[in-house]
Design an enzyme around this catalytic site. Sequence first.
Site, short mmCIF file in Angstrom:
data_model
loop_
_atom_site.label_atom_id
_atom_site.label_comp_id
_atom_site.label_asym_id
_atom_site.label_seq_id
_atom_site.Cartn_x
_atom_site.Cartn_y
_atom_site.Cartn_z
CE LYS A 263 37.05 -20.63 84.10
NZ LYS A 263 37.57 -20.12 82.84
CG HIS B 186 35.57 -18.06 78.45
ND1 HIS B 186 35.29 -19.18 79.20
CD2 HIS B 186 36.92 -18.02 78.35
CE1 HIS B 186 36.42 -19.79 79.53
NE2 HIS B 186 37.42 -19.09 79.00
CG LEU C 7 43.11 -28.67 77.15
CD1 LEU C 7 44.17 -28.64 78.26
CD2 LEU C 7 42.63 -30.11 76.94
CG HIS D 229 41.96 -16.83 77.96
ND1 HIS D 229 42.38 -17.18 79.22
CD2 HIS D 229 40.99 -17.71 77.61
CE1 HIS D 229 41.69 -18.24 79.62
NE2 HIS D 229 40.84 -18.58 78.67
CG HIS E 138 35.39 -23.74 77.83
ND1 HIS E 138 35.26 -24.78 78.73
CD2 HIS E 138 36.44 -23.00 78.26
CE1 HIS E 138 36.19 -24.68 79.65
NE2 HIS E 138 36.92 -23.59 79.40
CG ASP F 296 38.40 -20.70 76.04
OD1 ASP F 296 39.06 -19.96 76.80
OD2 ASP F 296 38.60 -21.93 75.95
CG HIS G 206 38.41 -25.55 82.60
ND1 HIS G 206 39.00 -25.01 81.48
CD2 HIS G 206 38.59 -26.88 82.49
CE1 HIS G 206 39.51 -25.97 80.73
NE2 HIS G 206 39.27 -27.13 81.34
#
Length: 344
Positions: free
Chosen positions: A99, A13, A219, A15, A174, A247, A136
């Site tokens: 996702k 995971h 978050l 970004h 997460h 994340d 999420h």
Amino acid sequence: MKKLTITRPDDWHLHVRTGAILKTVMPHTARQFARAIIMPNLKPPVTTVAQALSYREEILQAVPVGLNFTPLMTLYLTGSTSASEISKAAECEHVQAFKLYPAGATTHSDAGISDIKAAYPLLAALEKHDMPLLIHGEVTDEACDIFDREQVFVDTTLTDISRNFPELRIVVEHVTTAEAVQFVQSAGARIAATITPQHLMFNRNALLAGGIRPHHYCLPIIKREHHRQALVAAATSGHPKFFLGTDSAPHPTSLKEAACGCAGCYSAHAALELYAEVFERADALDKLEGFASFHGADFYRLPRNLDAVTLVKTPWKVPGAYSEHSLSITPLKANEELAWQIQQ
């Protein structure tokens, strides 16, 4: 233990953004991970195979020469996603999953799903093509306390999805609560979860005690201590349903240290070292390889990596920022000392 060698891990995971941020952060991930599941919440979001392949090329261009790194692409599930695009994604070797963001749940999630039940035909198509759904897991009801949003999602939405689509492979991204851990443990073999370093290391005191700590804000938000303990127990248990997903979410420091700061912790600079500290503290360094290197690959039905990475117990100080030109990114544990580092 002063040295630990494990099979090279993957980040399930991640970004990396685009443009200047991508160029700044990509070397950090590539030096320690062989592969990473790349999140699609750009602006505009990555919703088609063509966009994913273009984004993949941009990522590969940012990988330093001499490092072997494979980006595993995902598509952003929206109300306008078509069954044909899901079929096309399932046939593309470079696209691994879709996702699902509940609309408004986190950074760049405004294109997400506002009515998840209305998206059930899309989930049926994912189930048919055996494409994993990465979720999420938070409700976005403004009446719901922010610290309860994951638990409510698990009790309602996630339970319904798993009941209606029993063959759908799901990664609960997460996880942050004891309730989410229990759900994953009690669910079938097709449901797994990623756990971040910040949720293993911190409880909500780290966000709020002694002042607001914007670089600990993410978050789903960091929870109470008993939730952190449940996450550590899950991560260090050796249970194959739990695996590494940082994340890591870079933002310019100016946007984190703002009147309305962005959600996301940047951890890619020292991801494996941060996890090693958690596992050592739990007297479970022997379980780190499974969590970091095996469980995720097995769930995604990909071969395990063949090369290795070595961690040595040599203290080092995390820089206060990673900067390039006018860009500055503040990392997790900035200006603090870490006990482990990757042997170069």
